[in-house]
Design a protein around this motif. Structure first.
Motif, PDB file in Angstrom:
ATOM      1  N   ARG A 406       0.856  -1.189   0.000  1.00 43.48           N
ATOM      2  CA  ARG A 406       0.000   0.000   0.000  1.00 43.48           C
ATOM      3  C   ARG A 406       0.892   1.238   0.000  1.00 43.48           C
ATOM      4  O   ARG A 406       1.085   1.903   1.017  1.00 43.48           O
ATOM      5  N   ARG A 407       1.432   1.499  -1.179  1.00 39.30           N
ATOM      6  CA  ARG A 407       2.370   2.600  -1.387  1.00 39.30           C
ATOM      7  C   ARG A 407       1.623   3.772  -2.021  1.00 39.30           C
ATOM      8  O   ARG A 407       0.920   3.604  -3.016  1.00 39.30           O
ATOM      9  N   LEU A 408       1.767   4.951  -1.433  1.00 36.13           N
ATOM     10  CA  LEU A 408       1.037   6.121  -1.927  1.00 36.13           C
ATOM     11  C   LEU A 408       1.554   6.567  -3.301  1.00 36.13           C
ATOM     12  O   LEU A 408       2.760   6.540  -3.558  1.00 36.13           O
ATOM     13  N   GLU A 409       0.635   6.967  -4.158  1.00 34.40           N
ATOM     14  CA  GLU A 409       1.021   7.490  -5.476  1.00 34.40           C
ATOM     15  C   GLU A 409       1.714   8.835  -5.330  1.00 34.40           C
ATOM     16  O   GLU A 409       2.805   9.048  -5.866  1.00 34.40           O
ATOM     17  N   ARG A 410       1.065   9.765  -4.652  1.00 37.00           N
ATOM     18  CA  ARG A 410       1.609  11.095  -4.387  1.00 37.00           C
ATOM     19  C   ARG A 410       1.302  11.460  -2.944  1.00 37.00           C
ATOM     20  O   ARG A 410       0.315  11.029  -2.374  1.00 37.00           O
ATOM     21  N   PHE A 411       2.180  12.279  -2.360  1.00 35.62           N
ATOM     22  CA  PHE A 411       2.012  12.632  -0.951  1.00 35.62           C
ATOM     23  C   PHE A 411       2.439  14.099  -0.812  1.00 35.62           C
ATOM     24  O   PHE A 411       3.499  14.407  -0.257  1.00 35.62           O
ATOM     25  N   PRO A 412       1.606  15.039  -1.303  1.00 36.43           N
ATOM     26  CA  PRO A 412       2.013  16.460  -1.293  1.00 36.43           C
ATOM     27  C   PRO A 412       1.989  17.026   0.129  1.00 36.43           C
ATOM     28  O   PRO A 412       1.000  16.890   0.849  1.00 36.43           O
ATOM     29  N   VAL A 413       3.072  17.692   0.503  1.00 36.56           N
ATOM     30  CA  VAL A 413       3.162  18.317   1.820  1.00 36.56           C
ATOM     31  C   VAL A 413       3.704  19.732   1.662  1.00 36.56           C
ATOM     32  O   VAL A 413       4.314  20.091   0.651  1.00 36.56           O
ATOM     33  N   THR A 414       3.491  20.533   2.688  1.00 37.59           N
ATOM     34  CA  THR A 414       4.081  21.867   2.746  1.00 37.59           C
ATOM     35  C   THR A 414       4.455  22.150   4.188  1.00 37.59           C
ATOM     36  O   THR A 414       4.215  21.345   5.080  1.00 37.59           O
ATOM     37  N   TRP A 415       5.076  23.299   4.423  1.00 37.68           N
ATOM     38  CA  TRP A 415       5.518  23.638   5.779  1.00 37.68           C
ATOM     39  C   TRP A 415       5.676  25.149   5.894  1.00 37.68           C
ATOM     40  O   TRP A 415       5.630  25.869   4.904  1.00 37.68           O
TER      41      TRP A 415
END
Length: 415
Positions: A406-415
């Protein structure tokens, strides 16, 4: 003793395995589906992708029983038509599909590279690599895909350095990974070409290591049995190449998936990365509970086995020749072993008995390194980006379709 007989003619009436998650579970972490399995009968009948019936074992004690019973043979399942769940199970030379004594000999040799002391000695270097990747992340645009730029790259860099494989070849062996660690079935034929390409690649590396050995695991394997006093450790070239290929492909896939799930869980908390403990013992306990509660696979967590003679599991008679799937990921939700199993409780005594990394002779060789990778990754993220957060609503995240993990396709993050 309960005896259930299911004929080939009625196999199509059985539940399908691996699991087919509903829309909600396909978006989340799968824990509810495994928890549901764990509260049912501990030994039940299912239908494999080939259409062949099998016994699915989900109870904690029953899974342990199967994984320590020599009559439940991986080697027999690998050679049996329609018994496989993943493509890699069709590779009969892999350490993953061997039984003792062949498995014992190979594991003793390769285990030298994964001792607790050697693994712990890698911690400073793993922390350094995590810091370097986060430097690159900080210098790039926001939002960033943390999956591609960190969760994927850190395990790949670690296994490349550990084995002595050029990092620049990552896209080649990632493609082989996708072919070999994939669900099998009539519509997913085994990709023999990918397997042969991987073996040829490892063979070239082994030949180079024999000429110029380094301080890496492939050099250790290449030298195994080469000395006059090493006859007990002699490996054929075929065994060395098969071992190297298995370690490369399996050495990062599960950690990539697990790290992504752990980070997603943490970023979903109100306090985010600040919830990650900084004290070493507490951090280890936190990671142990995360990997117990966040199952990474749709296939239960272990490869299929076949009974070599009649045996009894959980009061159910399993006949010689029948296939068994011991679902460690379901066993991790058995309330008899883990009270309130869906609750996150790092105070549990997980390290001695949770089975996210398997159990018995096939317990994951690289589990000490994987644990350190996840610990150091989360600690580095907390230190560097304490205010990191998801850049999209959580419900928009999706897993790679058709993948075993169960590997994520995209995992957009910001900070």
């Amino acid at each position: 003793m309960t005896e259930t007989v299911t004929s080939e003619d009625t196999a199509e009436l059985l539940p399908e395995f691996p699991l087919r998650f509903g829309e909600e579970e396909s978006r989340t972490d799968g824990a509810l589906a495994y928890a549901h399995l764990a509260t049912g009968d501990p030994v039940t009948r299912v239908r494999l992708p080939s259409g062949r019936p099998a016994w699915l074992v989900t109870g904690y004690q029953e899974v342990r029983s199967v994984l320590t019973d020599a009559r439940a043979s991986r080697q027999a399942a690998a050679r049996s038509d329609g018994a496989q769940v993943l493509a890699v199970e069709r590779v009969g030379t892999s350490i993953l599909t061997l039984d003792p004594p062949d498995h014992t000999r190979l594991r003793r040799i390769v285990g030298r590279g994964f001792t607790a002391r050697r693994s712990e000695a890698l911690r400073p270097r793993i922390a350094e690599m995590a810091g370097e990747l986060l430097d690159d992340l900080a210098a790039g645009p926001r939002p960033a895909d943390i999956n591609e730029q960190f969760c994927m790259l850190l395990p790949v860099r670690v296994i490349c350095e550990l084995l002595g494989v050029p990092l620049g070849d990552r896209h080649r062996f990632e493609a082989w990974r996708d072919a070999l660690i994939a669900p099998t079935g009539p519509d997913r034929p085994f990709d023999a070409g990918a397997h042969q390409a991987l073996l040829a690649y490892i063979g070239e590396l082994v030949a180079a290591k024999r000429k110029e050995p380094g301080d890496d695991l492939l050099s250790i394997l290449a030298a195994a049995g080469q000395g006059p006093s090493d006859k007990d450790d002699a490996l054929t070239d075929q065994e060395i190449v098969a071992l190297g290929g298995t370690l490369l492909v399996a050495g990062f896939e599960t950690t990539v998936a697990q790290l992504g799930l752990c980070l997603r869980e943490i970023l979903g908390r109100p306090e985010g990365l600040l919830s990650v403990p900084t004290e070493r013992t507490e951090l280890a306990a936190e990671v142990e509970e995360l990997v117990r509660r966040l199952p990474i696979g749709n296939f239960g967590g272990t490869l299929a086995r076949q009974a070599t003679e009649d045996m009894e599991v959980g009061g159910v008679r399993i006949r010689a020749g029948e296939v068994i799937v011991a679902a460690t990921q379901a066993a991790n939700f058995d309330p008899a072993a883990f009270p309130a199993p869906l609750d996150h409780d790092p105070a549990r005594d997980n390290g001695s008995h949770q089975m996210a990394f398997g159990f018995g002779v096939h317990h994951c060789l690289g589990s000490p390194v994987a644990r350190i990778e996840i610990q150091e990754a989360l600690l580095a993220l907390r230190t560097r980006f304490p205010d990191m957060r998801l850049a999209v609503p959580d419900e928009e995240l999706r897993f790679v379709p058709g993948a075993a993990s169960r590997r994520l396709e995209r995992f957009p993050v910001t900070w």
